[in-house]
Scaffold this motif. Structure first.
Motif, PDB file in Angstrom:
ATOM      1  N   GLU A 207       0.832  -1.213   0.000  1.00 44.77           N
ATOM      2  CA  GLU A 207       0.000   0.000   0.000  1.00 44.77           C
ATOM      3  C   GLU A 207       0.865   1.261   0.000  1.00 44.77           C
ATOM      4  O   GLU A 207       0.625   2.197  -0.770  1.00 44.77           O
ATOM      5  CB  GLU A 207      -0.938   0.003   1.208  1.00 44.77           C
ATOM      6  CG  GLU A 207      -2.065  -1.007   1.099  1.00 44.77           C
ATOM      7  CD  GLU A 207      -2.886  -1.125   2.376  1.00 44.77           C
ATOM      8  OE1 GLU A 207      -2.600  -0.408   3.366  1.00 44.77           O
ATOM      9  OE2 GLU A 207      -3.812  -1.948   2.388  1.00 44.77           O
ATOM     10  N   ILE A 208       1.877   1.285   0.859  1.00 42.81           N
ATOM     11  CA  ILE A 208       2.745   2.460   0.948  1.00 42.81           C
ATOM     12  C   ILE A 208       3.564   2.612  -0.339  1.00 42.81           C
ATOM     13  O   ILE A 208       3.723   3.717  -0.860  1.00 42.81           O
ATOM     14  CB  ILE A 208       3.665   2.361   2.185  1.00 42.81           C
ATOM     15  CG1 ILE A 208       2.825   2.430   3.468  1.00 42.81           C
ATOM     16  CG2 ILE A 208       4.696   3.471   2.193  1.00 42.81           C
ATOM     17  CD1 ILE A 208       3.590   2.104   4.724  1.00 42.81           C
ATOM     18  N   ALA A 209       4.056   1.502  -0.871  1.00 46.40           N
ATOM     19  CA  ALA A 209       4.846   1.554  -2.102  1.00 46.40           C
ATOM     20  C   ALA A 209       3.983   2.027  -3.279  1.00 46.40           C
ATOM     21  O   ALA A 209       4.455   2.793  -4.127  1.00 46.40           O
ATOM     22  CB  ALA A 209       5.444   0.185  -2.403  1.00 46.40           C
ATOM     23  N   THR A 210       2.731   1.598  -3.298  1.00 44.57           N
ATOM     24  CA  THR A 210       1.816   2.048  -4.357  1.00 44.57           C
ATOM     25  C   THR A 210       1.559   3.541  -4.239  1.00 44.57           C
ATOM     26  O   THR A 210       1.536   4.262  -5.249  1.00 44.57           O
ATOM     27  CB  THR A 210       0.480   1.271  -4.279  1.00 44.57           C
ATOM     28  OG1 THR A 210       0.765  -0.126  -4.428  1.00 44.57           O
ATOM     29  CG2 THR A 210      -0.491   1.714  -5.357  1.00 44.57           C
ATOM     30  N   GLU A 211       1.407   3.997  -3.017  1.00 44.31           N
ATOM     31  CA  GLU A 211       1.207   5.436  -2.789  1.00 44.31           C
ATOM     32  C   GLU A 211       2.433   6.226  -3.249  1.00 44.31           C
ATOM     33  O   GLU A 211       2.306   7.274  -3.895  1.00 44.31           O
ATOM     34  CB  GLU A 211       0.930   5.684  -1.303  1.00 44.31           C
ATOM     35  CG  GLU A 211       0.483   7.083  -0.989  1.00 44.31           C
ATOM     36  CD  GLU A 211       0.147   7.263   0.490  1.00 44.31           C
ATOM     37  OE1 GLU A 211       0.150   8.432   0.936  1.00 44.31           O
ATOM     38  OE2 GLU A 211      -0.102   6.270   1.196  1.00 44.31           O
ATOM     39  N   LEU A 212       3.616   5.710  -2.955  1.00 45.55           N
ATOM     40  CA  LEU A 212       4.857   6.354  -3.398  1.00 45.55           C
ATOM     41  C   LEU A 212       4.931   6.375  -4.926  1.00 45.55           C
ATOM     42  O   LEU A 212       5.271   7.401  -5.521  1.00 45.55           O
ATOM     43  CB  LEU A 212       6.075   5.633  -2.823  1.00 45.55           C
ATOM     44  CG  LEU A 212       7.445   6.154  -3.267  1.00 45.55           C
ATOM     45  CD1 LEU A 212       7.630   7.613  -2.843  1.00 45.55           C
ATOM     46  CD2 LEU A 212       8.548   5.284  -2.702  1.00 45.55           C
TER      47      LEU A 212
END
Length: 143
Positions: free
Chosen positions: A30-35
């Motif tokens: 989720e965080i990597a997708t947001e980045l």
């Protein structure tokens, strides 16, 4: 404590480790997708800024675009830190999961070896009984 009880305990620990790893993996994704989304926005904004510079635009519009790009840079830096922490946590959970798998396999192997030993002892005992029966039968026939 019987080995089967210990094995069940280790299997429960393994299941908990699997759940924790899955959750940490999901959080990382989720965080990597947001980045990734922010990086794409920045790329688009920089492209727009470059095309704006080639045209005659009001200085306020250019400042506004620069401020937007700078705000994206700040968010990206913050998110990169979150991604690194999430990756580290995911790797730690993976390590715990691997260790739990190894522990379960150890106990399964110990139980398997003990069962094989018990089977060997039972077969040896049965063989001894058969030998005794044969000897008794032989002796009773020869009398």
């Amino acid at each position: 404590m019987p080995l089967t009880t210990v094995l069940q305990l280790r299997e429960k620990e393994k299941e908990n480790a699997q759940i924790a790893h899955h959750q940490s993996q999901k959080a990382f994704e989720e965080i990597a997708t947001e980045l990734y989304t922010l990086l794409k926005k920045k790329e688009t904004a920089e492209g727009s800024y470059a095309s704006t510079l080639s045209k005659s635009m009001p200085i306020d519009k250019i400042k506004e675009q620069l401020a937007y790009i700078e705000a994206l840079n700040v968010k990206i830096m913050r998110l990169q830190d979150h991604v690194n922490r999430a990756r580290k946590e995911m790797e730690e959970k993976q390590s715990i999961l691997t260790e739990a798998y190894v522990e379960v396999k150890k106990f399964e192997k110990v139980i398997e070896n003990r069962n094989i030993e018990a089977e060997k002892i039972t077969l040896k005992h049965e063989q001894t009984l058969m030998d005794e029966l044969s000897i008794r039968q032989y002796l009773s026939q020869n009398r």
